[in-house]
Design a protein around this motif. Structure first.
Motif, short mmCIF file in Angstrom:
data_model
loop_
_atom_site.label_atom_id
_atom_site.label_comp_id
_atom_site.label_asym_id
_atom_site.label_seq_id
_atom_site.Cartn_x
_atom_site.Cartn_y
_atom_site.Cartn_z
N PHE A 57 28.56 -85.29 3.42
CA PHE A 57 28.55 -86.21 2.29
C PHE A 57 29.10 -87.58 2.69
N SER A 114 20.40 -90.77 -0.09
CA SER A 114 20.86 -89.66 -0.93
C SER A 114 22.37 -89.47 -0.81
N VAL A 171 23.84 -87.32 0.83
CA VAL A 171 24.16 -85.90 1.05
C VAL A 171 23.09 -85.28 1.96
N THR A 201 21.99 -81.50 3.72
CA THR A 201 22.19 -80.06 3.90
C THR A 201 21.06 -79.53 4.78
N PRO A 245 20.57 -80.41 -2.91
CA PRO A 245 21.52 -81.38 -3.44
C PRO A 245 20.95 -82.79 -3.62
N ASP A 246 20.10 -83.25 -2.68
CA ASP A 246 19.57 -84.60 -2.85
C ASP A 246 18.68 -84.69 -4.08
N LEU A 280 20.81 -84.88 -7.18
CA LEU A 280 21.27 -86.25 -7.43
C LEU A 280 20.18 -87.04 -8.17
N ALA A 340 27.20 -83.11 -4.72
CA ALA A 340 26.28 -84.24 -4.52
C ALA A 340 26.32 -85.22 -5.68
#
Lengths: 376, 441
Positions: free
Chosen positions: A152, A244, A246, A248, B117-118, B121, B147
C-alpha cells in the motif's frame, strides 16, 4: 451529396480531415476532466492504463502473431518494481517507472528466447508459466512485496500548482500522466511498425522462411519486440501502482492476461486504435452491468456481450468503426504523377486507361511534356 | 499518414496539456467543515477526527432518505462465497425501513469489486461521489478494507459492520471503520488458552496456516498469545498452503504427523479445510485440532464426514444449519425477515445471515446516533459505532458486540470453542471464552 465522400490522399481536404480528427481528440482529452466527476475520471484513467498494457500486448500478439499468456506478469513486475522502489526504498516515481520498464525488457527478452524455436500454443505455454509464477513469487517474497496482504501507499505526487491541488487535482494529474504514457507507447509502436523492424516483423509473421532468406535477423527482431512489448506492459503496471495505491498478487493473476487478450481481440488486433477501444470496453462493461443488475447476473451479461461483439465485429471494434467511417468518407490514393507513369516500363499498357492513375478531371494521359518542372 | 503526423499530434497534445495546466483543478471543491456544537467537537476530538478536514458538514443530520454502500464480489471466483452477503444485508435494511424505527430510510447500494482491492477503491469512489452514500455497511475482505480506509478517512465516512477479520482493521487512526466478524486474534487467543488449560506442562504444536493475509495474522497472534500467556507449549512443525492450492495437502500432513505434535492449529482457506481434515483421517493422524473460524460451518464439516469428528472451532455466530439453532427464535425471526424483505436471499445459506448481521451493526449504530446529541449524522454514526454494546440476534448467547472508543476497538472478543459431532450432525456446545476488553493492543 453522395456518400461516401471521396477525398484524395495528400490533398488539402485530406490534411484538413486528419488535422480535424487530431484536434478533436486533443479537445476530448483536455475536456474530459472538466466534463466528468473525479471518480469517473479515475475509472477512465484505469481504462487508459489497461490500454497501455494492451498496446504492448498488441505489438507482440497482434502485429507479430506471437501469443503471450504472460503479460500480466510483465504488468506485475512493473507494478511491484514501482511499488517497492517508492514505498520501501523511497525512490522517485519516474525512476521507478524506468527501472520497472528496464526489468520488464530484460525479462521479456529472456522469455522471448524460446520464441526463436517455439510458435503458437507451445510459446503460449512458456509465457503461461511466467504468468503463473509471478503471483506465487509475490506471495513468497512477502517481506518485500507485502505478500497476500498487499503493498500500500504508492502515489505520484503532482506538481505544486493549483491545477493539480486536492484529490480532484491529483486525479487529473494521474490522468494526464497516463495520457502521455499512452501516447508515447503508441508512438513507439507506430515508429517500430513503420520502420525496418516493422517490415521485418510483418515478413516473419507472414512467411518466416522467406523473411530469413531475405536477410531478416529473426533472433534480434523477435527478442527485441518481445522486450519492448514487455516494457510497455511494465509501464502500465507502474501506472497502475501509483493510480490505485494498492497492489495484491490477485491483481496480476492470469485473469488480467485474459482480460488483456480479450481487449486486444475485441478492439481489433494489429490496429492502432483497437487496444484503446478494447481496453475501454473491457473496463467499463463490467462496471455498467453491475450498476444495472446488482447481482451475479452482471457477469453473464458481460460474457454474452463479449461473444456478441466477436460475432458482430470479427475485425474488432476498430475494424467496425473503420468500415462505418468508410461509408461516409473514403480516402482514395493520389494518382501517380504523369512522369512516374511514363517512366514505369513495367506498367501494363491498359493501365493508361485507368482513371485512378490519371490526374483529376482528365480522361486520357497527359503528354510527357506536361511533367512538373524540376521533376527528374 | 505522413511520418510527421504522430509527432505533430504529440506536440499538440503536450502544448494543450501545458495550457490546461494553468488554472484551478477541474472538479475541485472547497473542503473543510467546522461545528459550533461543543458535543460534536468533543466527540470528534475523542476519536481523533479533525472536523475541519472533513468535506462538507459531517454533523448535518441525515434527510428522510439516504444511501448506504456495500462493496462485495458479485463476479469472479470469490463471488460464490460472498455474493450472498448482499441479499442478507438488504433484508436487514428493508426490515428497518418497513418498521420505521429510524428517522431515515436507508437505500442499500451494492457494488461489485471482484474481491480485488483496487476495484474496491474504484467502487467506493463511485459510491461516494456518484451515489452519495453517507456510510458503508460493509467492505468485504481485509485487504479490500485497507485499500479504501484512507478514502473513508479523508471523507469522514463511516464503515460499520465490516466482514473483515484482520487485526489491522482495528487501527485507532481510522476510528470510522468498525469490524464485525470474529477477529483472527480471538481465534488464536482461544486456541492458546485452551491448550494451556489442557496441557499445563506444555506440548508440541503443529501449525498449518494459509499463505494469506489472514494467515499472517494467525501466525503473529499465535506467537503473541503463547508468549503473553506464558505457554509452556512449543511449535514443533510449521506448514503453509497457498490460497489457490486445490490439491490435498498430503506432504504437509505427513510432515506434521512425523513431528509428533499432539495439537494442530489450522487456518487454511475455504474448501482446504475439508481436504485437510480428510487427508488427516486418511493418514490416521488425530491430534487435538483447532480450525479457523472461517470454516466453522455445517457445510464444510458435512463435506468432511467422519474426518471432522471432534475438530474444534471458535463460534460467535449461530449456525443456522446446526440442529442446536434450527429452532432458535432469533434465527426464525431473521429467516422470516429474509423471506419477506429479500426473497433472493437463500434462507439456508449461513453467509446470507452473516450479511444480515453485518448490516444490523450499522442499523444499531444508526439507532444509537439518532438518540444521541449528535443526531443521525455521519459523525453521529462514527461515534455510535465506536461506543456500541448490544447483542445481535445471530450472535451466540454470551457473545456481544462491544466497542468503547479507541480503548476497546475489537468488537467481538468472546466465542464458544465447539467440537463437531458427526452423530449430532452439528457443533456441540463447548466452552465459552470471553476476553472482553483484552484483545486491543
Amino acid at each position: 451529396m453522395a456518400l461516401p465522400l471521396e477525398i484524395r490522399s495528400g490533398s488539402a481536404l485530406d490534411r484538413g480531415w486528419r488535422l480535424g480528427r487530431a484536434v478533436a481528440l486533443v479537445v476530448l482529452v483536455v475536456a474530459l476532466p472538466y466534463a466528468v466527476e473525479t471518480f469517473r475520471l479515475g475509472q477512465i484513467t484505469g481504462a487508459l492504463i489497461l490500454a497501455v498494457a494492451v498496446v504492448g500486448l498488441n505489438l507482440l500478439s497482434g502485429f507479430t502473431g506471437q501469443i503471450s499468456l504472460g503479460h500480466a506478469a510483465f504488468f506485475g513486475i512493473g507494478a511491484y518494481t514501482t511499488g517497492v522502489m517508492t514505498v520501501t526504498f523511497d525512490y522517485g516515481v519516474v525512476p521507478s517507472f524506468v527501472v520497472g520498464m528496464a526489468m520488464c525488457f530484460v525479462v521479456g527478452v529472456i522469455v522471448g528466447l524460446p520464441a526463436l524455436r517455439l510458435q503458437g500454443m507451445y510459446l503460449a505455454l512458456v509465457t503461461l508459466a511466467v504468468g503463473v509464477l509471478l503471483p506465487s513469487l509475490i506471495r513468497r517474497l512477502d517481506g518485500l512485496t507485502g505478500g497476500s496482504s498487499g503493498l500500500f501507499g504508492m502515489e505520484f505526487e503532482p506538481p505544486d500548482i493549483a491545477y493539480f491541488a486536492g484529490r480532484a487535482g491529483g486525479a487529473v494529474w494521474i490522468y494526464y500522466v497516463t495520457v502521455v504514457a499512452l501516447v508515447l507507447s503508441c508512438l513507439v509502436v507506430w515508429n517500430l511498425m513503420n520502420g525496418r523492424i516493422g517490415r521485418a516483423v510483418t515478413a516473419l509473421r507472414d512467411n518466416e522462411a522467406a523473411a530469413i532468406v531475405m536477410g531478416v535477423n529473426r533472433a534480434f527482431v523477435r527478442t527485441v519486440v518481445f522486450g519492448i512489448s514487455a516494457a510497455i506492459a511494465g509501464l502500465a503496471g507502474g501506472l497502475f501502482a501509483v493510480n490505485s495505491g494498492v497492489l495484491t498478487p490477485d491483481a496480476v493473476s492470469l485473469l488480467l492476461t485474459i482480460n488483456l487478450l480479450v481487449a486486444m481481440v475485441l478492439g481489433g488486433r494489429a490496429s492502432f486504435w483497437g487496444p484503446i477501444l478494447g481496453a475501454f470496453v473491457i473496463y467499463f462493461v463490467p462496471v455498467w452491468t453491475s450498476d444495472v443488475t446488482q447481482a451475479p447476473i452482471s457477469g453473464v451479461i458481460f460474457g454474452a456481450l463479449v461473444i456478441a461483439l466477436v460475432f458482430v465485429l470479427p475485425g474488432g471494434i476498430a475494424g467496425g468503426l473503420n468500415a462505418l467511417l468508410r461509408r461516409v468518407v473514403r480516402i482514395v490514393p493520389q494518382p501517380p504523377r504523369r512522369d512516374e507513369v511514363t517512366r514505369s516500363s513495367s506498367l501494363p499498357d491498359d493501365l493508361s486507361d485507368d482513371p485512378v492513375l490519371l490526374a483529376p478531371g482528365r480522361t486520357e494521359p497527359e503528354p510527357a511534356s506536361a511533367a512538373r518542372p524540376g521533376s527528374p | 499518414m505522413s511520418k510527421r503526423t504522430p509527432l505533430v499530434a504529440l506536440a499538440a497534445t503536450l502544448a494543450t496539456l501545458a495550457i490546461a495546466g494553468c488554472g484551478a483543478a477541474p472538479g475541485s471543491t472547497e473542503g473543510g467543515s467546522s461545528s459550533d456544537n461543543p458535543a460534536a467537537a468533543a466527540a470528534a476530538q475523542g476519536l481523533g477526527i479533525d472536523l475541519a478536514a472533513c468535506p462538507g458538514d459531517v454533523t448535518t443530520v441525515f434527510g428522510p432518505q439516504e444511501k448506504v454502500g456495500l462493496t462485495l464480489p458479485l463476479t469472479g471466483g470469490p463471488a460464490s462465497a460472498f455474493a450472498t452477503l448482499g441479499p442478507g444485508a438488504l433484508a436487514a435494511f428493508e426490515q428497518a425501513n418497513a418498521t420505521a424505527d429510524l428517522p431515515t430510510k436507508f437505500e442499500l447500494v451494492q457494488k461489485d469489486d471482484q474481491f480485488q482491492p483496487d476495484k474496491t477503491l474504484a467502487a467506493a469512489q463511485g459510491l461516494i461521489q456518484q451515489d452519495g452514500v453517507v456510510g458503508f455497511s460493509g467492505v468485504t475482505g481485509t485487504a479490500n478494507a485497507l485499500a479504501i480506509r484512507d478514502l473513508l478517512k479523508e471523507d469522514c465516512i463511516p464503515a460499520l459492520g465490516l466482514p473483515a477479520g484482520g487485526t489491522v482493521i482495528n487501527d485507532p487512526a481510522y476510528p470510522g471503520i468498525v469490524q464485525t466478524t470474529v477477529p483472527f486474534t480471538l481465534d488464536a487467543r482461544v486456541w492458546v488458552e485452551d491448550v494451556n488449560r489442557r496441557f499445563p506442562d506444555g506440548t508440541g504444536i503443529a501449525t498449518f496456516i494459509g499463505n494469506t493475509e489472514s494467515g499472517k495474522d494467525y501466525t503473529a497472534d499465535i506467537a503473541k498469545w503463547m508468549e503473553r500467556t506464558g505457554s509452556k507449549s512449543r511449535i514443533v512443525a510449521t506448514e503453509s498452503i497457498e490460497a489457490t492450492d486445490a490439491a490435498a495437502p498430503s506432504s504437509a500432513i505427513t510432515t506434521m504427523r512425523n513431528s509428533g505434535a499432539q495439537v494442530l492449529f489450522a487456518a487454511p482457506t475455504g474448501a482446504q479445510c475439508v481436504s485437510m481434515m480428510t487427508e488427516m483421517a486418511n493418514q490416521g493422524w488425530k491430534p487435538i485440532t483447532y480450525l479457523t473460524t472461517n470454516c466453522a460451518s455445517t457445510a464444510f464439516f458435512s463435506a468432511a464426514g467422519p474426518a471432522g469428528e471432534g475438530v474444534l472451532t471458535v463460534q460467535a455466530f449461530k449456525d443456522v444449519n446446526s440442529p442446536r439453532f434450527k429452532n432458535d427464535p432469533d434465527v426464525q425471526a431473521v429467516r422470516a425477515a429474509m423471506e419477506k424483505y429479500s426473497p433472493s436471499a437463500d434462507p439456508d445459506n449461513t453467509t446470507a445471515y452473516g450479511g444480515f448481521t453485518y448490516a444490523s451493526v450499522f442499523l444499531e449504530a444508526a439507532r444509537e446516533a439518532a438518540k444521541s446529541d449528535l443526531g443521525l449524522s455521519r459523525l453521529g454514526l462514527i461515534v455510535a459505532g465506536r461506543h456500541l454494546d448490544f447483542h445481535p440476534p445471530m450472535f451466540i448467547d454470551g457473545v456481544d458486540f462491544t466497542t468503547d472508543g479507541l480503548e476497546d476497538m475489537v468488537p467481538v472478543e468472546a466465542g464458544e470453542l465447539n467440537p463437531w459431532s458427526v452423530a449430532e450432525g452439528g457443533f456441540v456446545q463447548g466452552t465459552l471464552y470471553d476476553f472482553e476488553g483484552q484483545l486491543t493492543d
